[in-house]
Design a protein around this motif. Structure first.
Motif, PDB file in Angstrom:
ATOM      1  N   UNK A  86     -15.065  13.713 -18.620  1.00 37.14           N
ATOM      2  CA  UNK A  86     -16.231  12.840 -18.727  1.00 37.14           C
ATOM      3  C   UNK A  86     -16.142  11.735 -17.685  1.00 37.14           C
ATOM      4  N   UNK A  87     -17.276  11.115 -17.452  1.00 36.42           N
ATOM      5  CA  UNK A  87     -17.395  10.028 -16.488  1.00 36.42           C
ATOM      6  C   UNK A  87     -18.162   8.892 -17.125  1.00 36.42           C
ATOM      7  N   UNK A  88     -17.939   7.708 -16.636  1.00 37.94           N
ATOM      8  CA  UNK A  88     -18.789   6.570 -16.968  1.00 37.94           C
ATOM      9  C   UNK A  88     -19.244   5.979 -15.636  1.00 37.94           C
ATOM     10  N   UNK A  89     -20.555   5.885 -15.479  1.00 40.73           N
ATOM     11  CA  UNK A  89     -21.139   5.339 -14.251  1.00 40.73           C
ATOM     12  C   UNK A  89     -21.933   4.103 -14.634  1.00 40.73           C
ATOM     13  N   UNK A  90     -21.566   2.979 -14.044  1.00 40.71           N
ATOM     14  CA  UNK A  90     -22.301   1.739 -14.257  1.00 40.71           C
ATOM     15  C   UNK A  90     -23.062   1.437 -12.976  1.00 40.71           C
ATOM     16  N   UNK A  91     -24.367   1.480 -13.082  1.00 40.85           N
ATOM     17  CA  UNK A  91     -25.255   1.239 -11.942  1.00 40.85           C
ATOM     18  C   UNK A  91     -25.920  -0.098 -12.171  1.00 40.85           C
ATOM     19  N   UNK A  92     -25.709  -1.031 -11.247  1.00 41.02           N
ATOM     20  CA  UNK A  92     -26.267  -2.367 -11.374  1.00 41.02           C
ATOM     21  C   UNK A  92     -27.043  -2.669 -10.093  1.00 41.02           C
ATOM     22  N   UNK A  93     -28.357  -2.802 -10.226  1.00 38.59           N
ATOM     23  CA  UNK A  93     -29.228  -3.133  -9.100  1.00 38.59           C
ATOM     24  C   UNK A  93     -29.644  -4.592  -9.262  1.00 38.59           C
ATOM     25  N   UNK A  94     -29.357  -5.398  -8.265  1.00 40.87           N
ATOM     26  CA  UNK A  94     -29.544  -6.850  -8.357  1.00 40.87           C
ATOM     27  C   UNK A  94     -30.614  -7.302  -7.362  1.00 40.87           C
ATOM     28  N   UNK A  95     -31.501  -8.173  -7.824  1.00 42.48           N
ATOM     29  CA  UNK A  95     -32.558  -8.762  -6.991  1.00 42.48           C
ATOM     30  C   UNK A  95     -33.368  -7.695  -6.243  1.00 42.48           C
ATOM     31  N   UNK A  96     -33.835  -6.702  -6.966  1.00 44.83           N
ATOM     32  CA  UNK A  96     -34.598  -5.601  -6.373  1.00 44.83           C
ATOM     33  C   UNK A  96     -36.052  -6.046  -6.214  1.00 44.83           C
ATOM     34  N   UNK A  97     -36.508  -6.013  -4.969  1.00 44.05           N
ATOM     35  CA  UNK A  97     -37.895  -6.361  -4.654  1.00 44.05           C
ATOM     36  C   UNK A  97     -38.549  -5.186  -3.949  1.00 44.05           C
ATOM     37  N   UNK A  98     -39.840  -5.005  -4.198  1.00 43.68           N
ATOM     38  CA  UNK A  98     -40.604  -3.978  -3.489  1.00 43.68           C
ATOM     39  C   UNK A  98     -41.002  -4.533  -2.134  1.00 43.68           C
ATOM     40  N   UNK A 107     -46.318   3.548   7.197  1.00 43.56           N
ATOM     41  CA  UNK A 107     -45.877   2.535   6.248  1.00 43.56           C
ATOM     42  C   UNK A 107     -45.182   3.212   5.078  1.00 43.56           C
ATOM     43  N   UNK A 108     -44.053   2.660   4.688  1.00 47.11           N
ATOM     44  CA  UNK A 108     -43.266   3.215   3.584  1.00 47.11           C
ATOM     45  C   UNK A 108     -42.988   2.127   2.563  1.00 47.11           C
ATOM     46  N   UNK A 109     -43.052   2.491   1.298  1.00 46.05           N
ATOM     47  CA  UNK A 109     -42.695   1.561   0.223  1.00 46.05           C
ATOM     48  C   UNK A 109     -41.229   1.779  -0.119  1.00 46.05           C
ATOM     49  N   UNK A 110     -40.465   0.711  -0.050  1.00 46.59           N
ATOM     50  CA  UNK A 110     -39.032   0.775  -0.312  1.00 46.59           C
ATOM     51  C   UNK A 110     -38.666  -0.362  -1.265  1.00 46.59           C
ATOM     52  N   UNK A 111     -37.414  -0.383  -1.663  1.00 45.40           N
ATOM     53  CA  UNK A 111     -36.856  -1.490  -2.428  1.00 45.40           C
ATOM     54  C   UNK A 111     -35.812  -2.177  -1.573  1.00 45.40           C
ATOM     55  N   UNK A 112     -35.670  -3.466  -1.783  1.00 46.30           N
ATOM     56  CA  UNK A 112     -34.619  -4.231  -1.105  1.00 46.30           C
ATOM     57  C   UNK A 112     -33.825  -4.962  -2.175  1.00 46.30           C
ATOM     58  N   UNK A 113     -32.516  -4.901  -2.068  1.00 49.50           N
ATOM     59  CA  UNK A 113     -31.668  -5.577  -3.039  1.00 49.50           C
ATOM     60  C   UNK A 113     -30.219  -5.176  -2.884  1.00 49.50           C
ATOM     61  N   UNK A 114     -29.459  -5.443  -3.932  1.00 58.58           N
ATOM     62  CA  UNK A 114     -28.030  -5.150  -3.949  1.00 58.58           C
ATOM     63  C   UNK A 114     -27.788  -4.017  -4.944  1.00 58.58           C
ATOM     64  N   UNK A 115     -26.985  -3.041  -4.524  1.00 61.79           N
ATOM     65  CA  UNK A 115     -26.615  -1.923  -5.383  1.00 61.79           C
ATOM     66  C   UNK A 115     -25.111  -1.983  -5.616  1.00 61.79           C
ATOM     67  N   UNK A 116     -24.716  -1.978  -6.881  1.00 61.56           N
ATOM     68  CA  UNK A 116     -23.294  -1.919  -7.233  1.00 61.56           C
ATOM     69  C   UNK A 116     -23.102  -0.774  -8.222  1.00 61.56           C
ATOM     70  N   UNK A 117     -22.204   0.130  -7.881  1.00 59.85           N
ATOM     71  CA  UNK A 117     -21.932   1.281  -8.733  1.00 59.85           C
ATOM     72  C   UNK A 117     -20.432   1.326  -9.014  1.00 59.85           C
ATOM     73  N   UNK A 118     -20.083   1.538 -10.278  1.00 65.65           N
ATOM     74  CA  UNK A 118     -18.684   1.661 -10.679  1.00 65.65           C
ATOM     75  C   UNK A 118     -18.511   3.000 -11.383  1.00 65.65           C
ATOM     76  N   UNK A 119     -17.491   3.748 -10.965  1.00 67.42           N
ATOM     77  CA  UNK A 119     -17.207   5.068 -11.523  1.00 67.42           C
ATOM     78  C   UNK A 119     -15.879   5.036 -12.265  1.00 67.42           C
ATOM     79  N   UNK A 120     -15.853   5.630 -13.449  1.00 67.77           N
ATOM     80  CA  UNK A 120     -14.622   5.878 -14.196  1.00 67.77           C
ATOM     81  C   UNK A 120     -14.597   7.356 -14.541  1.00 67.77           C
ATOM     82  N   UNK A 121     -13.430   7.985 -14.463  1.00 66.31           N
ATOM     83  CA  UNK A 121     -13.303   9.402 -14.807  1.00 66.31           C
ATOM     84  C   UNK A 121     -12.240   9.600 -15.867  1.00 66.31           C
ATOM     85  N   UNK A 122     -12.516  10.452 -16.840  1.00 63.88           N
ATOM     86  CA  UNK A 122     -11.615  10.669 -17.969  1.00 63.88           C
ATOM     87  C   UNK A 122     -11.369  12.156 -18.192  1.00 63.88           C
TER      88      UNK A 122
END
Length: 182
Positions: A86-98, A107-122
Motif C-alpha cells: 500500500x501507499x499513502x500519497x499526500x498532495x498539498x496544493x498551496x495558493x493555487x490561482x487560475x 491562450x491556455x488556462x493553467x493554474x499557478x501555485x505550489x505543489x507538495x507531494x509526499x509518498x509513503x510505501x508499506x
C-alpha cells in the motif's frame, strides 16, 4: 481475571504487520501546472497498474491568496494471499490561482501555485488477519516470515519501492514540462 488478560492479549495481537518501506519521499514544485492533470496522472497510474484506492481526504479552502487543496490517497494492491502493498500519497496544493497564458499564439488556462507531494510505501503482512488471532500462531508466523520466507517479503518490498519511484518520476516529469527557463 484470567479471561480479561487473555482478551487483552488477544486484542493486542490482532493487528497486521505494516512495515514502512518508503518513508516520506517528497516532491516540491512552484509554478504553472494543471491541478486536474496532476490528479489524473495519479489516478491513471493506479488504474493501469491494477491497484485499488481510497481517497481518505479531499478538501479545498478558498483564501484571498488562492486555493489551498489537500488530498490524501491510500491505494493498495493485494499481491498474494499473505502480503498486501500500500501507499499513502499526500498532495498539498498551496495558493493555487487560475491564470491564462499565451503559448504559440493560443491562450491556455493553467493554474499557478505550489505543489507538495509526499509518498509513503508499506508492505502489509497477514492481510487477512488469519495468523494473529492466537499468540502461538502470531509467533509462528513471525518466525516463518523472518527466517523461511524472507525472499517473498524482499520481492514485495522491491515492488513497492519501484511503484513509488515510478509515480514520483511521472509527476516530476509532468511538472518539469511547465518549468520556465531563462
Amino acid at each position: 481475571m484470567d479471561r480479561i488478560i487473555y482478551k487483552l492479549w488477544r486484542n493486542y495481537f490482532t493487528m497486521v504487520a505494516r512495515t514502512l518501506v518508503v518513508d516520506h519521499l517528497k516532491l516540491g514544485y512552484e509554478g504553472l501546472f494543471k491541478a486536474s492533470e496532476v490528479y489524473n496522472i495519479i489516478s491513471s497510474f493506479f488504474y493501469e497498474k491494477g491497484w485499488d484506492w481510497f481517497e481518505k481526504l479531499n478538501q479545498e479552502l478558498v483564501t484571498p491568496t488562492g486555493k489551498q487543496i489537500k488530498i490524501v490517497l491510500e491505494p493498495w494492491k493485494s499481491s498474494s494471499d499473505y502480503y498486501k502493498i500500500s501507499m499513502r500519497i499526500k498532495l498539498h496544493l498551496i495558493d493555487v490561482r487560475d491564470v491564462e497564458i499565451e503559448h504559440e499564439g493560443q491562450k491556455m488556462r493553467m493554474n499557478h501555485g505550489v505543489v507538495r507531494v509526499t509518498f509513503d510505501g508499506y508492505v502489509i503482512s497477514d492481510r487477512k488477519d488469519k495468523w494473529t488471532k492466537e499468540p502461538f500462531f502470531w509467533f509462528l508466523s513471525y518466525m516463518i516470515e523472518k527466517y523461511f520466507f524472507r525472499q517473498n517479503y524482499d520481492k514485495f518490498e522491491a515492488w513497492i519501492k519501484s511503484d513509488v519511484d515510478d509515480l514520483h518520476q511521472k509527476l516530476k516529469t509532468y511538472l518539469n514540462v511547465y518549468k520556465m527557463y531563462d
